[in-house]
Structures are given as C-alpha cells and as structure tokens.
Design an enzyme around this catalytic site. Sequence first.
Site, PDB file in Angstrom:
ATOM      1  N   ARG A 186     -24.099 -60.550 -36.479  1.00  0.00           N
ATOM      2  CA  ARG A 186     -23.275 -59.579 -37.179  1.00  0.00           C
ATOM      3  C   ARG A 186     -22.712 -58.321 -36.468  1.00  0.00           C
ATOM      4  NH1 ARG A 186     -26.470 -55.817 -39.067  1.00  0.00           N
ATOM      5  NH2 ARG A 186     -28.357 -57.075 -39.493  1.00  0.00           N
ATOM      6  N   ASP A 241      -2.204 -51.191 -46.806  1.00  0.00           N
ATOM      7  CA  ASP A 241      -2.202 -52.281 -46.876  1.00  0.00           C
ATOM      8  C   ASP A 241      -0.889 -53.256 -46.364  1.00  0.00           C
ATOM      9  OD1 ASP A 241      -2.568 -55.179 -47.911  1.00  0.00           O
ATOM     10  OD2 ASP A 241      -4.129 -54.467 -49.193  1.00  0.00           O
ATOM     11  N   LYS A 277      -4.200 -64.569 -46.640  1.00  0.00           N
ATOM     12  CA  LYS A 277      -2.737 -64.646 -47.215  1.00  0.00           C
ATOM     13  C   LYS A 277      -2.052 -65.158 -45.875  1.00  0.00           C
ATOM     14  CE  LYS A 277      -4.063 -63.123 -51.066  1.00  0.00           C
ATOM     15  NZ  LYS A 277      -5.525 -62.870 -51.281  1.00  0.00           N
TER      16      LYS A 277
HETATM   17  O1  P1T Z   1      -8.826 -61.738 -51.813  1.00  0.00           O
HETATM   18  P1  P1T Z   1      -9.003 -60.958 -50.740  1.00  0.00           P
HETATM   19  O2  P1T Z   1      -8.947 -61.489 -49.356  1.00  0.00           O
HETATM   20  O3  P1T Z   1     -10.333 -60.262 -50.954  1.00  0.00           O
HETATM   21  O4  P1T Z   1      -8.017 -59.732 -50.470  1.00  0.00           O
HETATM   22  C1  P1T Z   1      -7.621 -58.824 -51.567  1.00  0.00           C
HETATM   23  C2  P1T Z   1      -6.007 -58.130 -51.431  1.00  0.00           C
HETATM   24  C3  P1T Z   1      -6.114 -57.056 -50.672  1.00  0.00           C
HETATM   25  N1  P1T Z   1      -4.780 -56.624 -50.839  1.00  0.00           N
HETATM   26  C4  P1T Z   1      -3.782 -57.180 -51.296  1.00  0.00           C
HETATM   27  C5  P1T Z   1      -2.478 -56.798 -51.053  1.00  0.00           C
HETATM   28  C6  P1T Z   1      -3.822 -58.515 -51.689  1.00  0.00           C
HETATM   29  O5  P1T Z   1      -2.793 -59.303 -52.611  1.00  0.00           O
HETATM   30  C7  P1T Z   1      -5.156 -59.001 -52.105  1.00  0.00           C
HETATM   31  C8  P1T Z   1      -5.551 -60.326 -52.781  1.00  0.00           C
HETATM   32  N2  P1T Z   1      -4.606 -60.728 -53.548  1.00  0.00           N
HETATM   33  C9  P1T Z   1      -4.601 -61.691 -54.163  1.00  0.00           C
HETATM   34  C10 P1T Z   1      -5.564 -62.679 -54.470  1.00  0.00           C
HETATM   35  C11 P1T Z   1      -3.415 -62.123 -55.223  1.00  0.00           C
HETATM   36  O6  P1T Z   1      -3.364 -63.241 -55.706  1.00  0.00           O
HETATM   37  O7  P1T Z   1      -2.520 -61.094 -55.374  1.00  0.00           O
END
Ligand code: P1T
Length: 390
Positions: free
Chosen positions: A57, A180, A205
């Site tokens: 961790r 972000d 993504k």
């Molecule tokens: O799903 P996760 O890995 O926890 O990420 C969250 C997140 C954070 N920032 C942005 C810009 C995002 O688009 C997302 C997650 N978004 C989707 C699941 C979606 O379909 O838009």
Amino acid sequence: MSGDSFLPLQEEFATLAIHEAQEPEQWSCMEVVTPLSTSTTFKQNGPADFKKYEYSRSGNPTREVLEKVIAKLEDGKHGFCFSSGLGANTTLLGLLKSGDHILCINDVYGGTNRLFTKVASRFGIETSFSEIEADSFEKNLRKNTKMIWIETPTNPTLQVCDIQRVADISKKNNVILVVDNTFLTPYFQKPLMLGADIVVHSITKYMNGHSDVVMGAVVCSNEELSKEIKFLQNAMGTVPSPFDCYQVLRSLKTLALRMKQHSESSLHIAKYLESHPKVEKVIHPGLSNHPQYELTKRQTSGHSGMLSFYIKGDIDSSKKFLQSLKIFTLAESLGGYESLAELPAVMTHSSVPADQRERLRITDNLIRLSVGLEDVGSLVADLEQALAAI
Ligand code: P1T
C-alpha cells in the site's frame, strides 16, 4: 485537428510513454517489460531496515514505474495512482479540513459533484459552483476558499475553461488549483504548465483506453503538496492493484497513436452531425463555431474523441436513437477503443440536481459520444441508420 493553429504536440511524447522509468537495468533479470510485482510485503534485513519497499500500500515497484511515467507525461515531478478517478478526488479532499470551501466549475462529472455536495459536506467542507469564465471564479471566491476545481473541457457540455487565467486568480488568493485532465490527457493539454497546482485523472478513460481498468491519478510538482498527497495515499489506502498498474503501463505505450485517431475521427463525425437535419446543435471544441474555439487553440494541442449533440426531439427520440445504434454501444464511460454513446441527463449526470442540469442544458435530448477507433466510415453509417430510425 492538431494542425498549425493549435499548440504544437510534444515531439517526444510517445518515446517518453514507452521508455520513461522503464530501463531494463533496474530489474534483476533485465526485463524489457516492467515486471508485475504482486507481493503485498517485502522482506526486511532487520526491524524497520528495508531495501526500498516495506508494504505494497505504501509503495509497490510496478505502481511506482507507472506513477513516474504519468508524472513525466504531465510535465510534473510527482505522480500518484489511485483505485479510481473518484478515489483520487476523495484523497485530494484530505488536503482540506472542516470549514474549508471548494469553488468548483459548474459542469463537472456527476460523480465529482456528488462526492463534493453529498460526502465532503458531511465533513464540513462546503462546495459552490462557478460559471466557466475566469471572472466568475474571482467573483465567487470566499474567505474560506481553499481549492478551485475545474474540468476542461467539461463533462458533458464540453465548455473550455481558461486554465492560465484561473491559475492567476488562484495564485493571487493562495488557493490550490486542481484541473481534471481526463478528457484530453497530457497528449493534448498540460495543465501544470499553464499554472495548475495539481492535475487529476480518471485513468479509466483515455489513459488506459481499453475499458478494462478503473483507476485514478494525481500529478503535482509542488514539494510540500506532493509530500502531503503521498501521505494521504498511504493513510487513506486508496491505491490501485499492481495488475491494473501493469495494464495501464501497457496501454500508455499507444496513447499518442490512439489520441491522434480519436481526434481525427471525432472531428469528422462532428462535421457529419452538424449537417444532419435531425441534429439541432453539435458541441466539439475543434469546430470553429465552438464558443471557446480561440481559447482551445491557445491552450491545447487538439481535442479527443468526445463530442455532444442535441438531437431534434424529446426523450423518446433520444432513446430510439440510442437503442438503434449497432456499433456505438449504449454505455457510461468514455475514452476506450470502442465507441460509446449515452444520455447524460439520466445516466452519468443523473446525480446532478435537476435545476443545475437545466441551467447547463444537460437536457433529455443531449447525447454524448465517445468516438472510438473503429473505421470512421462505419461509425458514420451507424449514426446515419440510428438517426433514420427516429
Ligand atoms: O470512474 P472513475 O475512474 O472513478 O472517474 C471519475 C471521473 C472523474 N473525472 C471525469 C472527468 C470523469 O469523466 C470521471 C468518470 N466519468 C464517467 C464514468 C463518465 O461516463 O463520464
């Protein structure tokens, strides 16, 4: 899309993604591919006398390589990986305390909105929302504002925020600026170079790009903040698995190639949709009619595979369209090799309060596409037949 008028693409990006921190000499068998280290614990020579790692961790060899690569790609000093994008966001909340205020861009991923307004609020951290314009951030600062949080381009209305101007405001007011960068990746946008303090990612993504890993990341160059984030990563335990880190290391090797194709195909599709009689309006930051097109050219090297559009009609038209698609898959998420389509109002952004959705025009006829890597001709044909079905 990434032509002369945008910022130039970083020349050595693909080389860094393939080689940074991955010298075979660091491994005992000179492995060319970074080994997957699954051990949760590491032998110590004497009590509290360990070579480099003590417990997975706190630090893991495979994760550490990935963290170094992501930091380098973002032109940052320190990288940190997390169990999800929201895990990264949650960990960053640990930089704040009860009584602090977050000023967040108004069009933000629904899950981030929910985390701030429904969870952080339980710990006494307040959130309010700002319009996209930099002046609006300045106007909405409060005495207790400790963090400004922006996504650009935003999810799902693809507005573009001036990172440099918001960074100036945050510096003047001693506020941490978090950007972000999920929608563009460092291939197209480098927020730290534009003055952000922290970059956050949903690695799930484009960075992973194969829709088989959920992960988040943070990059920071400020030593004091980085030390604190490292502490929080271990103390909060929001870490990803070594196997997922291994997968993402592999995925990053094709990030440059993938982003180029996503960019080209999404612009092609945006232009096709613009000319379709059943489409009211297309939002794509690479189209010259986008409200922040000039800003997009100044602060990015191009745009990814994301676009949104308003279909002429109501929720039933949207549903019919989405259910008629054959190559685009109706699903949440984005940034994978496969094309996805969704209805943000009832899917990814259903947790955003209705009045906020209304103001942002996240309406029942707003469709979001994540354009994948299939042949663009087959994607256009798919959209054509689904639009014809309405
Ligand atoms: O799903 P996760 O890995 O926890 O990420 C969250 C997140 C954070 N920032 C942005 C810009 C995002 O688009 C997302 C997650 N978004 C989707 C699941 C979606 O379909 O838009």
